[in-house]
Design a protein around this motif. Structure first.
Motif, mmCIF file in Angstrom:
data_model
loop_
_atom_site.group_PDB
_atom_site.id
_atom_site.type_symbol
_atom_site.label_atom_id
_atom_site.label_comp_id
_atom_site.label_asym_id
_atom_site.label_seq_id
_atom_site.Cartn_x
_atom_site.Cartn_y
_atom_site.Cartn_z
ATOM 1 N N GLY A 10 1.164 14.714 -15.311
ATOM 2 C CA GLY A 10 1.806 15.464 -15.994
ATOM 3 C C GLY A 10 0.218 16.455 -16.563
ATOM 4 N N LEU A 11 0.385 16.951 -17.514
ATOM 5 C CA LEU A 11 -0.643 17.812 -17.865
ATOM 6 C C LEU A 11 -1.417 16.466 -19.480
ATOM 7 C CD1 LEU A 11 -2.651 19.842 -18.274
ATOM 8 C CD2 LEU A 11 -1.024 20.487 -20.579
ATOM 9 N N VAL A 12 -2.359 15.901 -19.164
ATOM 10 C CA VAL A 12 -3.477 14.931 -20.957
ATOM 11 C C VAL A 12 -4.522 15.696 -20.661
ATOM 12 C CG1 VAL A 12 -4.659 13.964 -18.192
ATOM 13 C CG2 VAL A 12 -4.368 13.336 -20.106
ATOM 14 N N GLN A 13 -5.239 15.791 -21.880
ATOM 15 C CA GLN A 13 -6.404 16.388 -21.891
ATOM 16 C C GLN A 13 -7.637 15.126 -20.912
ATOM 17 O OE1 GLN A 13 -6.683 16.085 -26.026
ATOM 18 N NE2 GLN A 13 -5.838 18.238 -26.073
ATOM 19 N N PRO A 14 -9.018 15.589 -21.495
ATOM 20 C CA PRO A 14 -9.786 14.822 -20.927
ATOM 21 C C PRO A 14 -10.419 13.030 -21.126
ATOM 22 C CG PRO A 14 -10.647 17.193 -20.977
ATOM 23 C CD PRO A 14 -9.259 16.657 -21.500
ATOM 24 N N GLY A 15 -9.924 12.552 -20.912
ATOM 25 C CA GLY A 15 -10.572 11.442 -21.871
ATOM 26 C C GLY A 15 -8.959 10.509 -21.221
ATOM 27 N N GLY A 16 -7.776 11.208 -21.325
ATOM 28 C CA GLY A 16 -6.558 10.499 -22.036
ATOM 29 C C GLY A 16 -6.283 9.212 -20.650
ATOM 30 N N SER A 17 -5.165 9.021 -20.246
ATOM 31 C CA SER A 17 -4.649 8.469 -19.948
ATOM 32 C C SER A 17 -3.724 8.118 -19.607
ATOM 33 C CB SER A 17 -4.731 6.663 -20.206
ATOM 34 O OG SER A 17 -5.244 6.237 -20.872
ATOM 35 N N LEU A 18 -2.502 8.273 -17.771
ATOM 36 C CA LEU A 18 -1.597 8.520 -17.465
ATOM 37 C C LEU A 18 -1.131 7.056 -16.383
ATOM 38 C CD1 LEU A 18 -1.278 12.050 -15.813
ATOM 39 C CD2 LEU A 18 0.102 10.827 -17.993
ATOM 40 N N ARG A 19 -0.057 6.714 -16.394
ATOM 41 C CA ARG A 19 0.570 6.037 -15.265
ATOM 42 C C ARG A 19 1.600 6.175 -14.696
ATOM 43 N NH1 ARG A 19 4.366 0.334 -16.623
ATOM 44 N NH2 ARG A 19 3.848 -0.993 -15.613
ATOM 45 N N LEU A 20 0.886 5.836 -13.453
ATOM 46 C CA LEU A 20 1.985 6.800 -12.041
ATOM 47 C C LEU A 20 2.630 5.566 -11.408
ATOM 48 C CD1 LEU A 20 -0.196 9.048 -10.323
ATOM 49 C CD2 LEU A 20 0.756 9.736 -12.387
ATOM 50 N N SER A 21 4.240 6.193 -11.118
ATOM 51 C CA SER A 21 5.151 4.982 -10.778
ATOM 52 C C SER A 21 4.774 5.266 -9.798
ATOM 53 C CB SER A 21 6.209 4.169 -11.317
ATOM 54 O OG SER A 21 5.566 4.288 -12.696
ATOM 55 N N CYS A 22 5.642 4.187 -8.372
ATOM 56 C CA CYS A 22 6.171 4.993 -6.522
ATOM 57 C C CYS A 22 7.870 3.878 -6.534
ATOM 58 C CB CYS A 22 5.079 4.898 -5.911
ATOM 59 S SG CYS A 22 6.138 4.752 -4.076
ATOM 60 N N ALA A 23 8.484 4.514 -6.908
ATOM 61 C CA ALA A 23 9.502 3.487 -6.242
ATOM 62 C C ALA A 23 9.775 3.714 -5.062
ATOM 63 C CB ALA A 23 10.991 3.492 -7.231
ATOM 64 N N ALA A 24 10.074 2.313 -4.753
ATOM 65 C CA ALA A 24 10.096 2.452 -2.861
ATOM 66 C C ALA A 24 11.823 1.724 -2.517
ATOM 67 C CB ALA A 24 8.638 1.932 -2.136
ATOM 68 N N SER A 25 12.034 2.310 -1.146
ATOM 69 C CA SER A 25 13.389 1.882 -0.214
ATOM 70 C C SER A 25 13.236 1.908 1.024
ATOM 71 C CB SER A 25 14.193 2.741 -1.487
ATOM 72 O OG SER A 25 14.164 3.347 -0.956
ATOM 73 N N GLY A 26 14.207 0.978 0.882
ATOM 74 C CA GLY A 26 14.317 1.446 2.944
ATOM 75 C C GLY A 26 13.069 0.818 3.358
ATOM 76 N N PHE A 27 12.885 -0.429 3.296
ATOM 77 C CA PHE A 27 11.927 -1.049 3.296
ATOM 78 C C PHE A 27 11.170 -2.577 2.759
ATOM 79 C CE2 PHE A 27 7.324 -0.408 1.645
ATOM 80 C CZ PHE A 27 7.988 0.504 1.386
ATOM 81 N N THR A 28 10.692 -3.666 3.508
ATOM 82 C CA THR A 28 10.682 -4.509 3.061
ATOM 83 C C THR A 28 9.032 -4.480 1.858
ATOM 84 O OG1 THR A 28 12.009 -5.973 4.157
ATOM 85 C CG2 THR A 28 10.763 -7.273 2.754
ATOM 86 N N PHE A 29 9.703 -4.588 1.221
ATOM 87 C CA PHE A 29 8.392 -3.532 -0.361
ATOM 88 C C PHE A 29 6.810 -5.045 -0.262
ATOM 89 C CE2 PHE A 29 6.183 -1.447 -3.578
ATOM 90 C CZ PHE A 29 6.006 -1.746 -4.105
ATOM 91 N N ARG A 30 8.201 -6.300 -0.558
ATOM 92 C CA ARG A 30 7.116 -6.840 -0.775
ATOM 93 C C ARG A 30 6.005 -7.824 0.601
ATOM 94 N NH1 ARG A 30 11.850 -9.059 0.019
ATOM 95 N NH2 ARG A 30 12.168 -10.944 1.702
ATOM 96 N N THR A 31 6.273 -7.371 1.682
ATOM 97 C CA THR A 31 5.521 -7.244 3.013
ATOM 98 C C THR A 31 4.731 -6.403 2.869
ATOM 99 O OG1 THR A 31 6.832 -6.469 4.392
ATOM 100 C CG2 THR A 31 7.205 -8.777 3.671
#
Length: 116
Positions: A10-31
Motif C-alpha cells: 500500500g501507500l505509506v508515508q516515510p518513516g511508516g511501517s507495513l507488514r507484507l504476507s505471503c500465503a503459500a500452497s502446493g508444496f510442503t512449506f515447512r521444508t
C-alpha cells in the motif's frame, strides 16, 4: 501446483511501517527456505530477505538490515516481511519466492509506495 499470494502492500508515508504476507500452497512449506524480493521498473529484481525452513536463520540485503524483519509461520504456510522506518527508496513491487528442485516460483507481487 505451487501458489504464492502476497498481500499487505500500500501507500505509506516515510518513516511508516507495513507488514507484507505471503500465503503459500502446493508444496510442503515447512521444508523450504523462503525469500522476499523487490523490483523497481527498469531495474533487476533484488533480494531483500530470506529465511530458512525452520525460521531459525535469516539474512538481509544491506538496505534492509535493521529495518526489515522476515518471519514465518509454518502452521499457517505463511511468510511475512515486517518493514519499519520506510523510505521512498523502498518503493517497489515486492515478491515472495521459493526455489524448488531447480525452479523459481513467484507470486504476483504487492506494490509498496513510500511517499508523503
Amino acid at each position: 501446483q505451487v501458489q504464492l499470494v502476497e498481500s499487505g502492500g500500500g501507500l505509506v508515508q516515510p518513516g511508516g511501517s507495513l507488514r507484507l504476507s505471503c500465503a503459500a500452497s502446493g508444496f510442503t512449506f515447512r521444508t523450504y527456505a523462503m525469500s522476499w524480493y523487490r523490483q523497481v521498473p527498469g531495474k533487476e529484481r533484488e533480494l531483500v530477505a530470506r529465511i530458512d525452513s525452520a525460521g531459525g536463520w535469516s539474512d538481509y540485503a544491506y538496505s534492509a538490515k535493521g529495518r526489515f524483519t522476515i518471519s514465518r509461520d509454518n502452521a499457517k504456510n505463511t511468510v511475512y516481511l515486517q518493514m519499519n522506518s520506510l523510505k521512498p527508496g523502498d518503493t517497489a513491487v515486492y515478491y515472495c519466492n521459493v526455489y524448488i528442485l531447480g525452479a523459481d516460483y513467484w507470486g504476483q507481487g504487492t506494490q509498496v509506495t513510500v511517499s508523503s
